[in-house]
Structures are given as structure tokens and as C-alpha cells.
Design a protein around this motif. Structure first.
Motif, short mmCIF file in Angstrom:
data_model
loop_
_atom_site.label_atom_id
_atom_site.label_comp_id
_atom_site.label_asym_id
_atom_site.label_seq_id
_atom_site.Cartn_x
_atom_site.Cartn_y
_atom_site.Cartn_z
N TYR A 129 0.82 -1.22 0.00
CA TYR A 129 0.00 0.00 0.00
C TYR A 129 0.85 1.27 0.00
O TYR A 129 0.48 2.27 -0.57
N TRP A 134 -1.49 6.71 -1.37
CA TRP A 134 -2.82 7.04 -0.85
C TRP A 134 -3.84 7.17 -1.97
O TRP A 134 -3.52 7.60 -3.07
N LEU A 135 -5.05 6.80 -1.67
CA LEU A 135 -6.23 7.05 -2.52
C LEU A 135 -6.22 6.31 -3.85
O LEU A 135 -7.13 6.43 -4.63
N ARG A 136 -5.15 5.55 -4.13
CA ARG A 136 -5.14 4.84 -5.41
C ARG A 136 -5.61 3.41 -5.21
O ARG A 136 -5.25 2.78 -4.21
N PRO A 137 -6.38 2.88 -6.16
CA PRO A 137 -6.78 1.47 -6.04
C PRO A 137 -5.60 0.54 -6.33
O PRO A 137 -4.60 0.97 -6.89
N VAL A 138 -5.74 -0.71 -5.93
CA VAL A 138 -4.70 -1.70 -6.18
C VAL A 138 -4.77 -2.10 -7.65
O VAL A 138 -5.69 -2.79 -8.07
N VAL B 182 -12.94 6.37 -2.23
CA VAL B 182 -11.61 6.96 -2.35
C VAL B 182 -10.65 6.36 -1.33
O VAL B 182 -9.50 6.04 -1.64
N LEU B 183 -11.13 6.15 -0.10
CA LEU B 183 -10.26 5.66 0.96
C LEU B 183 -10.44 4.17 1.21
O LEU B 183 -10.08 3.67 2.27
N LYS B 185 -9.06 1.34 0.27
CA LYS B 185 -7.90 0.53 0.61
C LYS B 185 -7.37 0.90 2.01
O LYS B 185 -7.04 0.02 2.80
N GLU B 186 -7.36 2.19 2.32
CA GLU B 186 -6.85 2.64 3.62
C GLU B 186 -7.79 2.19 4.75
O GLU B 186 -7.34 1.74 5.80
#
Lengths: 281, 464
Positions: A129, A134-138, B182-183, B185-186
Motif C-alpha cells: 500500500y 494514498w487514494l489509489r486502487p490496487v 476513495v479511501l 484501501k486505507e
């Protein structure tokens, strides 16, 4: 003329490293982990006292000690996951905050909820990650990388399994794959061998050796005293204080083990209790 | 005879708006609810919904004071108050999460006890303040607790005719959806493994308090129109239902939205139709409808129970069904194995005593156990068996399957004999169970471990 680009690269980096290296001498490369006078307390009760340790580069290092001797706490204090009461930690000569990308962490298997609705591949991708940002998809690129990491631990067939459908050993391998995906230079692993089957133990040891061959340093909290000699180059004997540290052959002696597991614990423990409740003296 | 649907004939745009408001509020709540559930903090939402009362009251104080001191005009007071209420609730929400954590850490109190202390104290403080200012400002604790979703559509936004509650909940839902996407994954990582999140540069405690703040904002926006009890239900039940239905987080979130919206529709429709039906049947003709908010919560509960019973994977019914299928397979395999062993001992069908024995075995098997009867029927249909009654015989495919089974049985017995000390009878018992679960890989492994034995411990040939 016959200088390879690799050497060039090193020559460029070395002066930078020397500037910040505190514990390393001129000739040695900077230590992947330098712990200086670290003390950690829970509820005013010290669980680690004045730990000093400098890890050599490119070795497999075991942290050994009885239950409650502060092995996990030492790792967590190193990674800023628990506050240090005193002392400092340098990772490749710099504070952890600046070197996070070079450090991989495999927590105890029981530290997470395995009923969580994610697949094995999702969990492995979590190791990347920071790189994804931040904020980007996988993206597909990272999913492929996660698959490769799963392949290295022999788990690629289980990529889309929900994690509670995996056995304990398989779960541990997924955790290991996640650390591999991080592609760090220094790894901390908290009891990777706990509760795994023989096949998984062999697989983990193979991976550890591969990591060492590619120049990584791996620090492992280890419980099985029988296998210390076979698996590890270096040993850190810990029981609230650092008992001894160094090459396995020199340090992992019956005498040191007695010190680590023997009566010292009771004394330090009692003192700790007194310090937690100073008025009851 | 009046139809069940009669009350629906008087369906008005009001009813549609009620459903829309309920659905928007439910969906807005489901999003933070999913993450609270996965962090095992569902009750945190309950706590925050109570403590935010303090924030709301404080907001009343502030807006009232601003009017008194002529900072704002009375005309703008209402809109200022709404913003202040949201802010107040968010602040108190985060504060209660922080206090709970501090109490746990420094007071050495167990987490649920800490939560109990904090939320009852702050809630009580809020109630006290309401009593203290009840003469000055109009705030109705009943309205906060139970809400008034039936009245919510009447207060419209400007002159547009769109209820204010639709706009408020719509905006909150949009914010929550954006945050979740937007968040994603986090949020997922910090819920699953906070330590790793922190080492990956995602500060888990910031995410934690952020989630608490968003939860508080969502709750305040929603319970102004639908009441705090429905809000708590919508925060927990749709995510819990979705959790039972899938193993993937994105699907779980999608399903929880769907279930939230569905609860609203089912809730309102049954609030209109069910009460008259039930009341009439017990002889009270005058009941027309019931609280929509209550019915929506009940509908969500109904959907949860349905998922628990009928869920495809973890549902009770599917678990029973799979167990039944397993039992049926085992019964069928026992029939196959038995027939194979009879064939083994009599290569030619001439041995009459054996044939009698075989017929008797089949008869006793099928008369004693309905499972064996059913299994035989299934095997006949699949053409693994042929014939009828006590005269059934293995077909070639049936014999193939039976051979594998007998092979599993005897390999397992040999394995036990090699590695364990057991009475002879015990081998058979264990093998009777294990034979049904050995797959091709395990068989190969056993075979290798035993150096490809030709016979089992009883001296019988192990078929290939």
C-alpha cells in the motif's frame, strides 16, 4: 574501466550513510538496526530495560527469551508501535520514520481477525500500500506482484480464497508473502513458526534463507530452542534486559540460556512490580 | 372482505418521500456501519448516537448565544444551528471515542466497561443540559430518540418541494460513498491490521477517529429525521446481514446498502398494511398503521434472520443441506463399498450362500436406513448401480468409484498399522470414517509413505 555500475551506485551512497551512521565504524557498512539504550514501560512498569543492540547486515537473527520477556515489545518499540520511555532506534542509520519503506513487518498470526472478508491476494497486496500510495486502487500490476509473492510461498492456488478458509500454516504463509511483497531490506517477524505444520516450517526457512542470500536482514522472534542453531546466524537473548547477543555459536550457550530462562526473571519482575506501585513499598 | 393491500390504495407522494428518506438514512449509516462491524466496534455507534445529544445541545447553546449577542440575525439562526449541530456531534463523537480509549489505557478499565462509563455519563450530561435550557430553547428529547419520519417530508427545502431530510441525508450519503470509494484501501487495511497500516504510512489512529467523526455526522443527520433508535438499527443490522452473505468487502458494502434501502421499503409498506391486518384478526378494527421507523428496524431484523437461515454459505438451511448431502454421499459410498467387497469374495456369481448373504445385507441396509434407500435410488439413477431390490449390481463406473473407496479404506488401515499402536478392530472403525474424505493427493501421499503396499494389515489386496 572495469568498474560496474553497482559499485558506482554504492560509492555515491556511502558518504551520505556515513554522515548519519552513529554506531558503525568507518570500514563497516551501516547497521540495519541500531538500538541504543531503549527502555519501554507499560503502566509505569518497565518491560524492557536499557536495551543496546546493533544488528549485523545480511543475517538471520533470532530473538529468544521466555514468555513476557519483551520480545514482541522490542519489535513494536522499534517500529514506533509502542512508545519508548527512553533511548533511540536507528534503521540503516536513520530514524524509523524516514526508513519505513525499507522495513517489513510480520506480526503474530493471532493479531488479526481471520474472519475479515478479504482474500489471500488482498492481504498480500496490503504489503504494497505504501508503494501504491494514498487514494489509489490496487492496480493490476500490484495484483500480479502479490500473486508472485504468493507463488514464492507456494500459495498461488489459494489467491482468491477467503482467509478463514486457510489452515494456520497457510495463513502464516500468506503473512510471509505479504512481507515479501513489501520488498524490504530489514524484516521483523513475530513468531512465524508458531502453530505451523512441518511443511510450512520448511517453506518459511527456505524463504528466510533466500532473503539472506539477497542481502536482507531478518529478525525473528523464535520460541523453539531446538532449531536456533540450525536456522539462525545470530541470537539475541532477551529477558527484560539484553542477556547476550552475537553469533549463534558463541552466544547460544547453556550458560547464557540459564541466565535467560533462570531466576533472574523473578528478580527483575519483582522490581518492576515495585516500580509500578511505589507507595506500597 | 378488505384486501391486505387496501391501505396502499391511498398511497401518496408523502409515502414515497418517507421511503426515500428512510432508504437514504439507512444507506448513509450502512457505510460507516460496515467498518465499525469489522473493527468489532458496533456498539461504538450506539454510544456515539447517545453522546452526540450533548453536542446537539451545545450547538443549541451556541446558536442561541450568537443570536443574543447579535453576531447573527434570528433569520439565519436555523441554518447556523444545523451546521453547529453537525459539528457539535462530530466533536463529541470523536471525544467519546478518545475518552473511551484513554479510560481503557490509563484507567486500566476493560473496553466495553470504559465505553459504558463514557457514553452514559455524556448522555446524562446532555439530558441535564436539555432540562436546564428547556425554557429557553425548544428541543424535544422524545423527538431525538424516536424521530418522526412520518413528519419529515413536510419540512421542505426552500420552495423546491423536496423534503429537507432528503437533501441532508442525500448529502451525507454522497459524502460517505465518496469517502468509502476513495479511501477504500486505507479503511480496509486499518480495520484489518492497524499495526501494518501504521507501518505502511497509514496512521491507524487517525483513521479510527476519522471513522468516529464520520459516524457521528451520519448519525446526527439521520436521526434528526428518523430517530436515534432506527439509526442504531441501520448502523448495525444491514452490515451484519451483508457480512453473513459474502466473503468480500466490496460486495459486503454493496449488499449492506441494498439491505438498508430494502428495509426502508419493506418497513413502510408493512407499517401501512400489517397492523390493520393483525389488529383486525384479534378484533380491533380501528388500527390503521404503525410507526414506520419501528417497522423499518423490524424489517431490517427480519432480513437479518432470513440471511441467517437462508444465506448461501453460512445460512442454517444451507449448512443442514450440505450435511445431508454429505451423509447421502457417505451412505452411497458404503453401499458401493459393500457391493465391491461381495464381488471380491465371489468372482463367479455361482456361490449361492454368498449370494444369499449379499441379498440379506442389502435388504437389512435398505430397510434400516432411509438414507441408504435414498442413496441407492440416487446411485441407480446415475447408473452406478443396476437392477432392483436385493438384486442390485455395480456397473463399470460404479465399480470404479467403489474400487477407489476400498483402496482408501485399506490404505488408511495400512497407514494406521504402520505408524500407530491400535487394536485391530480400531483400524476398521477409523477407516470407515476416513475413507470418505481421502482425496487423490492424500491417497498418493499415503501410497508413497507406505511404499506402495499390495495388501492391507488383514492381508486383503489393495485395489489400484
Amino acid at each position: 574501466m572495469n568498474e560496474s555500475p553497482v559499485i558506482d551506485h554504492e560509492a555515491m551512497q556511502e558518504p551520505q550513510i556515513r554522515l548519519v551512521a552513529v554506531g558503525a565504524t568507518e570500514s563497516e557498512p551501516v547497521s540495519p538496526l541500531l538500538i541504543e539504550d531503549v527502555t519501554v514501560a507499560y503502566h509505569h512498569r518497565p518491560v524492557l530495560w536499557n536495551i543496546d543492540y546493533q544488528a549485523p547486515s545480511g543475517k538471520l537473527i533470532a530473538i529468544v527469551g521466555p514468555n513476557g520477556s519483551g520480545k514482541t515489545t522490542l519489535i513494536k518499540a522499534t517500529l514506533d508501535l509502542v512508545p519508548r520511555a527512553a533511548g533511540q532506534v536507528l534503521i540503516f542509520g536513520e530514524p524509523y520514520r524516514q526508513q519505513r519503506h525499507r522495513v517489513g513487518y510480520v506480526p503474530q498470526r493471532t493479531s488479526v481477525d481471520w474472519d475479515f472478508p478479504v482474500s489471500a491476494l488482498d492481504v498480500v497486496a496490503m504489503g504494497m500500500y505504501r508503494k501504491i500510495g494514498w487514494l489509489r486502487p490496487v492496480s493490476r500490476k500490484y495484483r500480479e506482484a502479490a500473486k508472485q509473492a504468493l507463488d514464492r510461498v507456494g500459495m498461488v492456488d489459494f489467491a482468491s480464497r477467503q482467509i478463514n478458509q486457510l489452515s494456520g500454516g497457510q495463513q502464516q504463509r500468506v503473512f510471509l508473502a505479504r512481507a515479501l511483497a513489501q520488498n524490504a531490506d530489514l524484516y521483523f517477524m513475530d513468531e512465524p513458526f508458531a502453530g505451523v505444520d512441518a511443511a510450512t516450517e520448511r517453506a518459511i526457512v527456505d524463504i528466510l534463507r533466500q532473503l539472506r542470500e539477497s542481502g536482507k536482514t531478518v529478525i525473528v522472534v523464535h520460541h523453539d530452542l531446538q532449531t536456533v542453531h540450525e536456522y539462525f546466524d545470530e541470537v539475541v537473548l532477551l529477558n527484560m534486559r539484553l542477556i547476550a547477543a552475537g553469533p549463534t555459536a558463541e552466544v547460544f550457550t547453556p550458560d547464557n540460556l540459564r541466565k535467560t530462562y533462570g531466576g533472574k526473571l523473578a528478580l527483575l519482575d519483582q522490581l518492576g512490580e515495585k516500580m509500578a506501585q511505589p507507595r506500597s513499598r | 372482505m378488505k384486501s391486505v393491500l387496501t391501505p396502499l390504495q391511498s398511497w401518496a407522494s408523502l409515502d414515497t418521500w418517507i421511503i426515500v428518506i428512510g432508504a437514504l438514512a439507512a444507506m448513509a449509516c450502512a457505510l460507516p456501519g460496515c467498518f465499525l462491524l469489522l473493527r468489532r466496534q458496533s456498539l461504538m455507534g450506539d454510544a456515539i448516537s447517545h453522546t452526540s445529544l450533548l453536542g446537539i445541545v451545545a450547538a443549541f447553546f451556541v446558536s442561541h448565544w450568537l443570536v443574543e449577542t447579535n453576531v447573527i440575525s434570528p433569520a439565519t439562526e436555523l441554518s447556523v444551528r444545523h451546521v453547529a449541530m453537525c459539528l457539535g456531534a462530530v466533536i463529541v463523537g470523536v471525544l467519546s471515542a478518545w475518552m473511551t480509549e484513554s479510560l481503557q489505557k490509563f484507567g486500566n478499565v476493560e473496553s466495553s466497561a470504559a465505553l459504558g462509563v463514557v457514553f452514559t455519563s455524556l448522555f446524562a450530561l446532555g439530558l441535564l443540559l436539555i432540562r436546564a435550557v428547556a425554557d429557553d430553547v425548544h428541543i424535544d428529547p422524545d423527538c431525538v430518540l424516536y424521530g418522526a419520519i412520518e413528519m419529515a417530508p413536510l419540512e421542505t427545502f426552500g420552495t423546491s418541494g423536496i423534503p429537507r431530510a432528503v437533501v441532508v441525508n442525500g448529502v451525507v450519503l454522497t459524502i460517505n460513498l465518496l469517502l468509502t470509494v476513495v479511501l477504500f484501501k486505507e479503511l480496509r487495511l486499518s480495520a484489518f491490521d492497524p499495526a501494518l497500516a501504521t507501518t505502511q504510512g497509514i496512521p491507524a489512529h487517525v483513521m479510527h477517529y476519522g471513522l468516529m467523526g464520520v459516524t457521528a455526522m451520519t448519525l446526527v443527520a439521520a436521526f434528526e429525521s428518523v430517530g436515534s433508535i432506527l439509526v442504531i438499527a441501520m448502523l448495525i443490522i444491514p452490515p451484519a446481514t451483508a457480512y453473513l452473505l459474502t466473503d468480500r468487502l466490496p460486495r459486503m458494502i454493496g449488499l449492506s446498502l441494498l439491505i438498508g434501502a430494502l428495509s426502508s421499503v419493506i418497513g413502510h409498506v408493512s407499517a401501512l398494511t400489517l397492523p390493520p391486518l393483525i389488529a383486525r384478526s384479534v378484533g380491533i378494527p380501528d388500527v390503521h398503521d404503525a410507526s414506520t421507523a419501528g417497522m423499518m428496524a423490524a424489517a431490517a431484523g427480519f432480513l437479518f434472520v432470513t440471511a441467517m437461515l437462508l444465506g448461501p454459505k453460512y445460512g442454517l438451511v444451507s449448512r443442514i443441506w450440505h450435511r445431508l448431502l454429505l451423509k447421502l454421499r457417505i451412505a452411497g459410498e458404503d453401499v458401493l463399498g459393500g457391493l465391491y467387497r461381495f464381488e471380491e469374495s465371489a468372482p463367479a456369481p455361482a456361490d449361492l450362500s454368498l449370494a444369499t448373504e449379499r441379498a440379506a445385507w442389502l435388504r437389512s441396509l435398505t430397510t434400516q436406513s432411509w438414507l441408504a434407500r435414498l442413496a441407492t435410488w440416487v446411485l441407480l439413477r446415475r447408473r452406478w448401480l443396476i437392477g432392483s431390490g436385493s438384486e442390485v449390481r455395480l456397473t463399470d463406473t460404479g465399480r470404479e468409484a467403489a474400487r477407489t473407496l476400498v483402496r482408501s479404506h485399506r490404505l488408511w488401515e495400512s497407514f494406521l498399522a504402520k505408524h500407530f499402536v491400535l487394536g485391530t478392530g480400531r483400524f476398521h472403525e477409523s477407516a470407515e470414517q476416513v475413507e470418505h474424505f481421502l482425496d487423490r493427493d492424500l491417497l498418493a501421499e499415503l501410497d508413497q509413505d507406505l511404499d506402495r503396499p499390495g495388501v492391507d494389515p488383514h492381508g486383503r489386496a489393495i485395489p489400484n
